[in-house]
Scaffold this active site. Structure first.
Site: not given
Length: 329
Positions: A18, A97, A133
């Protein structure tokens, strides 16, 4: 010699990094990696990524973008460029994202996903290595449903409750990222509690509930626990389909030799023949979300936080390239 806790965990669960920190990804060699606007902003502040930023800006300018649109395009290109660099290291997928300010606009989310994938294709990356995302709003989930029907894989993030997970299952999304640490933070503050034992950690229990529900109802969507505050939380979900973990916790896991046992297994889940999965409708979703104060506040707070992070990156780019303009959000 006992293996590290990280090595043991990797035997039970797919570990995902992450981070946008390329050095950390190189060090821990996860299968996949996830990024978000906050992590992209952190990465943009690292001197070693200066060339990526300049290349992104040069490309956006060459495409004819000006003013606010120039900055927004630069951010999208930079986000994809970082994803491309990550994919040179990992053998699996990267989550990229969509702009969080589009979280309540289904059509704009779909359009932005197509833009990002077009950029990836220009850099020679096929869409099967990308997870788009998207925040787990009703509108975001419907965007994911459209994208998945086109064969575009999605990762639904900022997920804090079973109602969101059910809607994601209905949409046929590839993967969901239920948050652990943020749920714990919320309950600690709301209940004025300093510590929960791991078996009562509300974030860990939330992911377990979703995992069990999915497996009981043979839902194919993968569950990836996210947003961890401690090694204990990570190990509390050993056996989950995937876990996305920040580099500091990956380092701690790598330095520990604690025995790791599966806390989640398909074998432990009994098929639920009594209650079939019922599709959740928009009104029910909105009602359940509004009545779950924790999920409601954390979803909106997460979206706001990602918008702020993108705005910080926008300001950084404006300062770097001497562009005066008002942030458009």
């Amino acid at each position: 010699m006992t293996q590290s806790s990280l090595a043991q965990l990797k035997a039970l669960t797919t570990i995902v990094a992450d981070t946008g920190d390329l050095a950390a990804i190189e060090q821990f060699r996860p299968l996949d990696a996830t990024t978000n606007p906050s992590l992209i902003t952190v990465a943009a502040n690292q001197p070693e990524n200066r060339v990526l930023i300049e290349d992104a800006y040069t490309q956006a300018k060459a495409e004819g973008y000006l003013h606010d649109e120039l900055i927004e395009r630069t951010i999208d290109i930079l986000t994809v460029k970082l994803g491309v660099e990550i994919l040179k290291i990992v053998s699996g997928r990267v989550s990229t994202e969509v702009d969080a300010s589009l979280s309540y606009d289904t059509d704009a989310t779909v359009a932005k996903a197509h833009e990002l994938l077009k950029l990836y294709k220009e850099y020679g990356v096929e869409q099967d290595r990308i997870l788009i995302k998207i925040a787990s709003t009703w509108e975001g989930i419907q965007a994911a449903k459209i994208l998945e029907a086109e064969g575009i894989h999605c990762n639904l993030t900022l997920l804090f409750g079973l109602h969101q997970a059910k809607a994601c299952a209905d949409a046929g999304v590839t993967l969901i990222s239920p948050f652990v640490g943020r749920i714990l933070d919320w309950y600690k503050k709301a209940e004025n509690v300093d510590h929960y034992p791991i078996e009562k950690d509300p974030g860990v229990l939330s992911v377990k509930q979703i995992y069990h529900y999915y497996k009981q109802h043979s839902i194919k969507t993968e569950v990836m626990g996210a947003s961890f505050r401690s090694v204990d939380q990570v190990l509390g979900l050993a056996g989950c389909d995937l876990l996305t973990v920040a580099p500091n916790l990956l380092a701690d896991l790598n330095n520990e030799q604690r025995v790791v046992t599966a806390q989640l297994t398909v074998d432990h889940v009994h098929s639920n023949h009594e209650a079939t999965h019922q599709a959740i409708q928009k009104d029910d979703f909105k009602s359940q979300l509004e009545h779950d104060l924790m999920a409601f506040q954390l979803l909106q707070g997460g979206i706001d936080g990602f918008i702020r992070a993108r705005d910080q990156l926008s300001t950084l780019l404006r300062q770097s390239f001497g562009i005066d303009a008002t942030i458009h959000h």
